[in-house]
Design a protein around this motif. Structure first.
Motif, mmCIF file in Angstrom:
data_model
loop_
_atom_site.group_PDB
_atom_site.id
_atom_site.type_symbol
_atom_site.label_atom_id
_atom_site.label_comp_id
_atom_site.label_asym_id
_atom_site.label_seq_id
_atom_site.Cartn_x
_atom_site.Cartn_y
_atom_site.Cartn_z
ATOM 1 N N ASP A 198 62.232 24.458 -9.814
ATOM 2 C CA ASP A 198 61.374 24.727 -8.882
ATOM 3 C C ASP A 198 61.413 26.463 -8.746
ATOM 4 O O ASP A 198 60.312 26.685 -8.143
ATOM 5 C CB ASP A 198 61.803 24.420 -7.648
ATOM 6 C CG ASP A 198 61.605 22.981 -7.289
ATOM 7 O OD1 ASP A 198 60.918 22.197 -7.892
ATOM 8 O OD2 ASP A 198 62.435 22.288 -6.472
ATOM 9 N N ALA A 199 62.382 26.974 -9.250
ATOM 10 C CA ALA A 199 62.404 28.414 -9.223
ATOM 11 C C ALA A 199 61.874 29.155 -10.314
ATOM 12 O O ALA A 199 61.836 28.708 -11.343
ATOM 13 C CB ALA A 199 63.769 28.926 -9.044
ATOM 14 N N THR A 200 61.325 30.433 -10.193
ATOM 15 C CA THR A 200 61.226 31.364 -11.042
ATOM 16 C C THR A 200 62.437 32.240 -11.475
ATOM 17 O O THR A 200 62.898 32.620 -10.284
ATOM 18 C CB THR A 200 59.765 32.186 -10.903
ATOM 19 O OG1 THR A 200 58.797 31.404 -10.644
ATOM 20 C CG2 THR A 200 59.381 33.308 -11.944
ATOM 21 N N VAL A 201 63.032 32.145 -12.513
ATOM 22 C CA VAL A 201 64.208 32.806 -12.877
ATOM 23 C C VAL A 201 64.170 33.941 -13.880
ATOM 24 O O VAL A 201 63.360 33.636 -14.935
ATOM 25 C CB VAL A 201 65.557 31.945 -13.464
ATOM 26 C CG1 VAL A 201 66.727 32.446 -13.662
ATOM 27 C CG2 VAL A 201 65.394 30.542 -12.397
ATOM 28 N N PHE A 202 64.727 35.095 -13.495
ATOM 29 C CA PHE A 202 64.798 36.228 -14.394
ATOM 30 C C PHE A 202 66.123 36.315 -14.758
ATOM 31 O O PHE A 202 67.263 36.413 -13.843
ATOM 32 C CB PHE A 202 63.999 37.441 -13.912
ATOM 33 C CG PHE A 202 62.557 37.359 -13.692
ATOM 34 C CD1 PHE A 202 61.792 37.766 -14.893
ATOM 35 C CD2 PHE A 202 61.932 36.736 -12.750
ATOM 36 C CE1 PHE A 202 60.690 37.698 -14.764
ATOM 37 C CE2 PHE A 202 60.517 36.474 -12.725
ATOM 38 C CZ PHE A 202 59.570 37.126 -13.874
ATOM 39 N N VAL A 203 66.565 36.847 -15.602
ATOM 40 C CA VAL A 203 67.778 37.296 -16.406
ATOM 41 C C VAL A 203 67.739 38.688 -17.034
ATOM 42 O O VAL A 203 67.005 38.932 -17.939
ATOM 43 C CB VAL A 203 68.383 36.202 -17.406
ATOM 44 C CG1 VAL A 203 69.846 36.966 -17.658
ATOM 45 C CG2 VAL A 203 68.760 34.968 -16.856
ATOM 46 N N ASN A 204 68.220 39.503 -16.351
ATOM 47 C CA ASN A 204 68.236 41.087 -16.629
ATOM 48 C C ASN A 204 66.672 41.542 -16.764
ATOM 49 O O ASN A 204 66.312 42.193 -17.921
ATOM 50 C CB ASN A 204 68.752 41.364 -17.944
ATOM 51 C CG ASN A 204 70.258 40.960 -17.843
ATOM 52 O OD1 ASN A 204 70.846 41.287 -16.783
ATOM 53 N ND2 ASN A 204 70.970 40.180 -18.828
ATOM 54 N N GLY A 205 65.962 41.058 -16.085
ATOM 55 C CA GLY A 205 64.506 41.519 -15.972
ATOM 56 C C GLY A 205 63.516 40.698 -16.584
ATOM 57 O O GLY A 205 62.274 40.861 -16.691
ATOM 58 N N GLU A 206 64.160 39.528 -17.724
ATOM 59 C CA GLU A 206 63.185 38.811 -18.432
ATOM 60 C C GLU A 206 63.209 37.266 -18.021
ATOM 61 O O GLU A 206 64.038 36.779 -17.594
ATOM 62 C CB GLU A 206 63.670 38.634 -19.767
ATOM 63 C CG GLU A 206 63.655 40.123 -20.570
ATOM 64 C CD GLU A 206 64.051 40.203 -21.932
ATOM 65 O OE1 GLU A 206 63.987 39.045 -22.596
ATOM 66 O OE2 GLU A 206 64.651 41.381 -22.485
ATOM 67 N N HIS A 207 61.803 36.873 -17.888
ATOM 68 C CA HIS A 207 61.640 35.248 -17.442
ATOM 69 C C HIS A 207 62.509 34.446 -18.457
ATOM 70 O O HIS A 207 62.393 34.529 -19.531
ATOM 71 C CB HIS A 207 60.260 35.065 -17.641
ATOM 72 C CG HIS A 207 59.841 33.906 -17.245
ATOM 73 N ND1 HIS A 207 59.045 32.916 -17.633
ATOM 74 C CD2 HIS A 207 60.302 33.450 -15.780
ATOM 75 C CE1 HIS A 207 58.889 31.823 -16.826
ATOM 76 N NE2 HIS A 207 59.559 31.979 -15.750
ATOM 77 N N CYS A 208 63.137 33.639 -17.801
ATOM 78 C CA CYS A 208 64.143 32.624 -18.283
ATOM 79 C C CYS A 208 63.627 31.294 -18.107
ATOM 80 O O CYS A 208 63.540 30.822 -17.034
ATOM 81 C CB CYS A 208 65.642 32.817 -17.733
ATOM 82 S SG CYS A 208 66.736 31.613 -18.438
ATOM 83 N N LYS A 209 63.373 30.676 -19.115
ATOM 84 C CA LYS A 209 62.973 29.173 -19.262
ATOM 85 C C LYS A 209 64.143 28.257 -19.572
ATOM 86 O O LYS A 209 63.947 26.900 -19.618
ATOM 87 C CB LYS A 209 61.960 28.932 -20.012
ATOM 88 C CG LYS A 209 60.622 29.917 -19.642
ATOM 89 C CD LYS A 209 59.464 29.770 -20.510
ATOM 90 C CE LYS A 209 58.260 30.664 -19.870
ATOM 91 N NZ LYS A 209 56.890 30.081 -20.595
#
Length: 83
Positions: free
Chosen positions: A51-62
Protein backbone atom coordinates in the motif's frame (compact mmCIF):
# COMPACT_ATOMS: atom_id res chain seq x y z
CA UNK A 1 21.70 -5.67 11.50
CA UNK A 2 21.75 -2.16 10.13
CA UNK A 3 20.67 1.00 11.93
CA UNK A 4 18.17 2.64 9.58
CA UNK A 5 16.48 6.03 9.83
CA UNK A 6 12.78 5.77 8.96
CA UNK A 7 10.49 8.66 8.07
CA UNK A 8 6.73 8.38 7.74
CA UNK A 9 4.60 10.78 5.72
CA UNK A 10 0.91 11.49 5.21
CA UNK A 11 -1.69 9.23 6.77
CA UNK A 12 1.02 6.91 8.12
CA UNK A 13 2.48 9.73 10.19
CA UNK A 14 -0.94 10.77 11.48
CA UNK A 15 -2.11 7.24 12.32
CA UNK A 16 1.09 6.05 14.01
CA UNK A 17 2.15 9.34 15.63
CA UNK A 18 5.66 8.65 14.29
CA UNK A 19 7.45 11.06 12.02
CA UNK A 20 11.01 9.79 12.40
CA UNK A 21 12.43 6.69 14.11
CA UNK A 22 15.62 4.65 14.04
CA UNK A 23 15.18 0.89 13.65
CA UNK A 24 17.63 -2.03 13.43
CA UNK A 25 16.80 -4.24 10.45
CA UNK A 26 18.52 -6.42 7.88
CA UNK A 27 15.92 -6.16 5.10
CA UNK A 28 13.05 -3.85 4.29
CA UNK A 29 10.54 -6.57 5.25
CA UNK A 30 12.18 -6.84 8.71
CA UNK A 31 12.04 -3.08 9.11
CA UNK A 32 8.34 -3.06 8.28
CA UNK A 33 7.64 -5.78 10.86
CA UNK A 34 9.54 -3.85 13.57
CA UNK A 35 7.85 -0.59 12.62
CA UNK A 36 4.42 -2.20 12.96
CA UNK A 37 5.40 -3.42 16.46
CA UNK A 38 6.24 0.09 17.70
CA UNK A 39 3.47 2.01 15.93
CA UNK A 40 1.05 3.55 18.40
CA UNK A 41 -2.22 5.36 18.33
CA UNK A 42 -5.85 4.85 19.12
CA UNK A 43 -6.62 3.87 15.54
CA UNK A 44 -3.44 1.85 15.06
CA UNK A 45 -3.13 0.92 11.43
CA UNK A 46 -0.73 -1.61 10.07
CA UNK A 47 1.75 -0.41 7.47
CA UNK A 48 1.79 -2.53 4.34
CA UNK A 49 4.54 -2.55 1.73
CA UNK A 50 2.01 -3.08 -1.06
CA UNK A 51 0.00 0.00 0.00
CA UNK A 52 2.94 2.34 0.58
CA UNK A 53 5.27 4.16 -1.74
CA UNK A 54 8.72 3.35 -0.35
CA UNK A 55 12.00 5.13 -0.96
CA UNK A 56 15.43 3.94 0.20
CA UNK A 57 18.07 6.67 0.12
CA UNK A 58 15.92 8.75 -2.21
CA UNK A 59 15.31 5.96 -4.74
CA UNK A 60 11.93 4.30 -5.29
CA UNK A 61 12.08 0.76 -3.91
CA UNK A 62 9.87 -1.99 -5.30
CA UNK A 63 11.45 -4.97 -3.49
CA UNK A 64 10.32 -5.92 -0.01
CA UNK A 65 13.48 -8.02 0.41
CA UNK A 66 15.77 -5.02 -0.23
CA UNK A 67 18.91 -5.34 1.92
CA UNK A 68 19.56 -2.38 4.21
CA UNK A 69 22.86 -0.87 5.34
CA UNK A 70 23.88 1.26 8.32
CA UNK A 71 22.77 4.84 7.80
CA UNK A 72 20.16 4.12 5.13
CA UNK A 73 17.13 6.38 5.12
CA UNK A 74 13.75 4.82 4.35
CA UNK A 75 10.62 6.83 3.61
CA UNK A 76 7.08 5.46 3.74
CA UNK A 77 4.57 7.61 1.87
CA UNK A 78 0.88 6.85 2.18
CA UNK A 79 -1.28 6.54 -0.91
CA UNK A 80 -2.66 9.87 -2.05
CA UNK A 81 -6.13 10.68 -3.14
CA UNK A 82 -7.99 13.67 -4.30
CA UNK A 83 -9.22 15.24 -7.40
Amino acid sequence: MAKVNVKLFGVYRVDTHISNIEIDAEKLSDLLAELNKVATGENKSSLSFSDATVFVNGEHCKRKKQKLNDGDEVWFLSPSSGG
